[in-house]
Write an enzyme that holds these catalytic residues in place. Structure first.
Site, PDB file in Angstrom:
ATOM      1  N   HIS A   1      -2.369   3.697  -5.840  1.00 24.38           N
ATOM      2  CA  HIS A   1      -2.824   3.043  -6.932  1.00 24.38           C
ATOM      3  C   HIS A   1      -3.132   4.088  -8.154  1.00 24.38           C
ATOM      4  CE1 HIS A   1      -2.919  -1.408  -6.622  1.00 24.38           C
ATOM      5  NE2 HIS A   1      -3.043  -0.878  -5.246  1.00 24.38           N
TER       6      HIS A   1
ATOM      7  N   ASP B   1      -1.366  -4.798  -7.535  1.00 21.64           N
ATOM      8  CA  ASP B   1      -1.875  -5.830  -6.872  1.00 21.64           C
ATOM      9  C   ASP B   1      -1.899  -7.226  -7.640  1.00 21.64           C
ATOM     10  OD1 ASP B   1      -2.357  -4.165  -4.890  1.00 21.64           O
ATOM     11  OD2 ASP B   1      -4.473  -4.032  -4.949  1.00 21.64           O
TER      12      ASP B   1
ATOM     13  N   GLU C   1       1.047  -5.840   3.015  1.00 17.90           N
ATOM     14  CA  GLU C   1       0.261  -6.574   2.111  1.00 17.90           C
ATOM     15  C   GLU C   1       1.118  -7.337   1.204  1.00 17.90           C
ATOM     16  OE1 GLU C   1      -1.638  -3.548  -0.012  1.00 17.90           O
ATOM     17  OE2 GLU C   1      -2.953  -2.880   1.701  1.00 17.90           O
TER      18      GLU C   1
ATOM     19  N   HIS D   1       0.696  -6.421  -2.813  1.00 18.45           N
ATOM     20  CA  HIS D   1       0.894  -4.845  -3.435  1.00 18.45           C
ATOM     21  C   HIS D   1       2.419  -4.754  -3.396  1.00 18.45           C
ATOM     22  CE1 HIS D   1      -0.159  -0.581  -3.173  1.00 18.45           C
ATOM     23  NE2 HIS D   1       1.006  -0.323  -3.280  1.00 18.45           N
TER      24      HIS D   1
END
Length: 235
Positions: free
Chosen positions: A134, A141, A203, A206
């Site tokens: 990130h 996200d 995830e 993500h």
């Protein structure tokens, strides 16, 4: 070190650009800012220029499949200081959840909890060769909202540290609601991947494009491609 951190980075120096709120609804108040994460003058709702273009493409694809639906932004750019804050916060939360106390943790307990933290949070490394995804401005996200602005059910909240976070967790379920969760996740994944992103294996929310994780995932699918990263950490 994780496998994707071995990928070479050749920084392209694209600027960070604001994600347009008139197109993409934000989760507000921002969950990490609400906790006190030190963004300073930075905003979590920024992406590299090329990544933002692909996100706009994904939104166009979503409109074709589900008119009125939109991609909702939970989190995007994250300074390394914020990454450290969230790692520390999650560590404290896990300590408390396990009925332990920071002051009396054994080294074995500390290491065990850190391993749990780093299953879902990247190490806040200041090393230019191993930036948190990130912190490059190329990871995001996201979830979906329908034509009324209501969140589309995905079966688990973003950032939940459990097996339910895995993208295909509900794939083999025979429960109608869980089948719908899987279909919604599949829709999100399909439009993002078609726009050029890759999805985090653990995830559902993500996605990344152009960072080390993206290149590693591309190379897993196409071993002869030898993709490299073009986005490093943004100070």
């Amino acid at each position: 070190m994780r496998p994707y951190q071995l990928i070479t980075i050749r920084e392209c120096n694209e600027p960070l650009l604001p994600i347009p709120p008139e197109i993409f609804p934000f989760v507000l108040p921002h969950p990490y800012e609400k906790l006190g994460a030190p963004y300073g003058e930075r905003s979590p709702f920024y992406l590299r220029e090329g990544v933002l273009k692909c996100l706009l493409t994904a939104q166009e694809m979503l409109q074709e499949k589900r008119p009125g639906w939109r991609i909702q932004i939970f989190d995007a750019y994250r300074p390394i200081a914020v990454q450290q804050f969230m790692v520390d916060y999650t560590f404290r939360e896990l300590v408390q959840a396990q009925g332990l106390f920071l002051e009396t943790l054994t080294e074995e307990q500390r290491q065990g909890i850190l391993e749990q933290v780093y299953e879902f949070w990247a190490v806040p490394s200041p090393d230019p060769a191993t930036p948190p995804p990130h912190s490059t401005g190329s990871a995001i996200d996201v979830t979906l909202v329908d034509e009324t602005g209501q969140p589309v059910p995905m079966g688990s909240p973003i950032d939940e540290m459990s097996p339910r976070s895995f993208p295909d967790h509900f794939a083999n379920s025979e429960v109608p609601d869980e089948q719908q969760f899987h279909q919604n996740r599949q829709l999100l994944s399909k439009i993002m991947v078609m726009a050029g992103f890759e999805q985090h294996p653990q995830e559902w929310w993500h996605f990344c494009l152009g960072d080390q994780m993206w290149a590693w995932l591309v190379n897993q699918k196409n071993p002869d491609m030898a993709a490299i990263a073009c986005y490093g950490a943004v100070a």
